[in-house]
Design an enzyme around this catalytic site. Structure first.
Site, short mmCIF file in Angstrom:
data_model
loop_
_atom_site.label_atom_id
_atom_site.label_comp_id
_atom_site.label_asym_id
_atom_site.label_seq_id
_atom_site.Cartn_x
_atom_site.Cartn_y
_atom_site.Cartn_z
N GLN A 92 58.88 76.36 20.94
CA GLN A 92 59.62 75.66 19.88
C GLN A 92 59.33 76.26 18.50
O GLN A 92 58.35 76.98 18.33
CB GLN A 92 59.20 74.19 19.86
CG GLN A 92 59.57 73.40 21.09
CD GLN A 92 59.13 71.94 20.95
OE1 GLN A 92 58.35 71.46 21.73
NE2 GLN A 92 59.64 71.25 19.95
N HIS A 93 60.19 75.91 17.55
CA HIS A 93 59.97 76.06 16.11
C HIS A 93 60.09 77.46 15.51
O HIS A 93 60.25 77.59 14.29
CB HIS A 93 58.57 75.55 15.68
CG HIS A 93 58.20 74.19 16.16
ND1 HIS A 93 58.85 73.05 15.76
CD2 HIS A 93 57.22 73.77 17.00
CE1 HIS A 93 58.28 71.99 16.34
NE2 HIS A 93 57.30 72.41 17.11
N ASP A 110 60.40 74.48 25.12
CA ASP A 110 59.62 74.57 26.37
C ASP A 110 59.06 73.21 26.80
O ASP A 110 59.01 72.90 28.00
CB ASP A 110 58.53 75.65 26.32
CG ASP A 110 57.56 75.52 25.15
OD1 ASP A 110 57.66 74.57 24.35
OD2 ASP A 110 56.68 76.41 25.04
O1 LIG Z 1 54.91 73.84 18.84
C1 LIG Z 1 54.89 73.37 19.96
C2 LIG Z 1 55.37 71.98 20.21
O2 LIG Z 1 55.75 71.31 19.03
C3 LIG Z 1 54.37 74.18 21.10
O3 LIG Z 1 54.17 73.40 22.25
C4 LIG Z 1 55.30 75.35 21.36
O4 LIG Z 1 56.49 74.88 21.93
C5 LIG Z 1 54.64 76.44 22.18
O5 LIG Z 1 54.38 76.06 23.48
P1 LIG Z 1 53.50 76.83 24.56
O6 LIG Z 1 53.75 78.27 24.46
O7 LIG Z 1 52.09 76.45 24.36
O8 LIG Z 1 54.03 76.27 25.87
#
Ligand SMILES: O=C(CO)[C@@H](O)[C@H](O)COP(=O)(O)O
Ligand SMILES: Nc1ncnc2c1ncn2[C@@H]1O[C@H](COP(=O)(O)OP(=O)(O)O)[C@@H](O)[C@H]1O
Length: 469
Positions: free
Chosen positions: A71-72, A239
């Site tokens: 995300q983000h 994700d």
């Molecule tokens: O920033 C967040 C949720 O807000 C993280 O959960 C990212 O989405 C990255 O996820 P992973 O690579 O750890 O699955």
């Protein structure tokens, strides 16, 4: 038998699963590593996706595909569709100052929680855009469109599929900028889309960035991003939203994911707005909501502890189980990348309670597992729900030590599905939903129980007050 593909383009790697659309049976899979670092040229994600797809035997016999992504991340594109600069990822903390500015400018945390469901910290895209406007004005001026990792990959994939066979994919031109799409789940992590109203807040983006670049169209849960060719592309999502789909999370479940990030999230019927900022009020991939707490330090804490102990991950787990619960008082505060929850972007990690007796690899291993889990125990508390089930997934849930120690730290039993790629599975499920009404059978789970050891969290809470910035 129709096949579907699910892609998980997460922080450390890209994973692809190919499943039977009707039964969910796993047919093939592939994976490829992403580069290290908190800013990454998106072309590396594309190259990793292609390698993972190739390893999974290609998409020639696949009817629908969906991409879930970390995300983000801020992906800026110019008028021609070229990437303006390396993407800043969710775990890049350089925009912490910008986040504080934005919170103050809107009138405080409550105003943000009410506007977009979340109080922005450095992870949120809107703060990265403010940082770009302040620190790289030429790049900001070149930015004609802004999107997220899964939006960009979905768009590149559409260009590739339109170009024809796999041989033409590597450098296939993407579609026009106005064909960019996203979904509710990922849009809710930008800081300029409201889960409660389902609309962009262009005013907040303008106030943060000084302009409103083109934004991806936000698709509904069962809308296709691209249809018409032999392979349909689903909306995709963030994700964590895909993981919720992949494990079949329902009301009463809380999912704890131990990947690069540690996350705890629940499926909710109504939007949330936590003015403390601990809970991000995201939307999910089904039309509902996904209140979520995220830490910056999870699986990599174990990677770091294994390095320090000079052993591999399996041996680290064995060592952790040799030490007593509570590690004899040795307490690791694992703020190795700063921290997001609590909002301590410049904090560092620290080890407390060292004695001659606790100066052993086994105590260090135990303290690392317990410290990582304490951050997630706080996340569970912050969610404020009384879960019927806590489901444990993500790379570090492959560790038997983590599975056995988690119930002692959380104070509740922990349900563990078999090791798997639940983000990619959720994406594959979303792809299957374009073709049929999939009713995939839930995986068998194992329940781990252990007597609660409250001293672990009590000591951890005291230790977090004493870390160096
Ligand atoms: O920033 C967040 C949720 O807000 C993280 O959960 C990212 O989405 C990255 O996820 P992973 O690579 O750890 O699955
Ligand atoms: N058996 C294991 N024990 C502990 N950690 C593990 C194990 N297997 C994988 N991991 C960790 O899982 C992490 C990757 O998890 P993953 O959920 O794929 O991350 P992401 O989705 O953020 O890319 C790595 O840091 C890796 O060290």
């Amino acid at each position: 038998m129709a096949l579907v593909a699910g892609v998980d383009s997460s922080t450390q790697s890209c994973k692809v699963v190919i499943r039977d659309a009707d039964t969910g049976e796993l047919v093939r899979q592939g994976r490829a590593a992403h580069p290290e670092g908190t800013e990454v040229d998106p072309s590396h994600w594309w190259a990793a996706l292609l390698r993972a797809v190739d390893e999974a035997g290609g998409l020639d016999d696949v009817a629908a595909v969906s991409v879930a992504g970390q995300q983000h991340g801020m992906v800026c594109l110019d008028e021609s569709g070229a990437v303006v600069r390396d993407a800043l990822l969710w775990n890049d903390t350089r925009s912490a100052g910008a986040a504080a500015e934005l919170v103050a400018e809107l009138g405080g945390p409550r105003a943000w929680a009410e506007a977009v469901g979340s109080v922005p910290v450095a992870s949120f895209t809107v703060t990265k855009l403010r940082w770009l406007a302040e620190h790289e004005p030429a790049n900001a001026a070149r930015t004609a469109a802004v999107c997220l990792p899964h939006d960009w990959l979905t768009w590149r994939l559409a260009g590739a599929l339109a170009a024809g066979p796999r041989a033409a994919w590597d450098d296939a031109p993407p579609p026009a900028l106005d064909r960019l799409t996203t979904d509710r789940g990922d849009a809710s992590g930008t800081g300029y889309w409201s889960p409660a109203t389902g609309a962009y807040r262009a005013d907040l983006l303008k106030a943060a960035f000084g302009a409103v670049p083109l934004l991806p169209r936000v698709l509904g849960p069962e809308e296709a991003a691209y249809a018409g060719g032999p392979v349909m592309i689903a909306a995709g999502t963030g994700d964590n939203m895909a993981a919720a789909l992949g494990v079949g999370a329902g009301p009463g479940d809380v999912v704890v994911s131990l990947g690069t990030s540690g996350t705890a999230f629940a499926v909710a019927g109504t939007p949330s707005a936590d003015a403390t900022g601990a809970v991000a009020g995201f939307a999910d991939a089904t039309g509902r909501f996904l209140p979520l707490v995220c830490t910056l330090n999870a699986a990599r804490v174990l990677d770091a502890a294994a390095r320090m102990a000079g052993v591999g991950l399996d041996a680290l787990g064995e060592l952790a189980l040799q030490a007593p619960p509570g590690a004899g008082g040795l307490t690791l505060v694992p703020y190795l990348e700063g921290e997001r929850t609590p909002n301590r972007p410049t904090a560092t990690g620290s080890l407390h309670g060292l004695t001659l007796a606790t100066s052993t690899p086994a105590h260090l291993a135990r303290a690392a597992v317990e410290g990582m889990l304490c951050g997630l125990a706080d996340a569970l508390d912050a969610l404020g729900t009384r879960p019927e089930r806590v489901l444990l997934i993500g790379g570090a849930a492959r560790s038997e030590a983590v599975r056995r120690i988690a119930p002692a730290v959380f104070g509740v039993p922990v349900t563990v599905p078999p090791p798997g790629e639940y983000v990619a599975d959720g994406a594959a499920f979303q792809a299957a939903s374009l073709l049929t009404s999939p009713a995939w059978q839930a995986a068998d789970t194992a329940v781990y129980e252990a007597p609660p050891v409250p001293e672990i969290r009590e000591r951890y809470a005291r230790a977090t007050a004493h870390v160096l910035d």
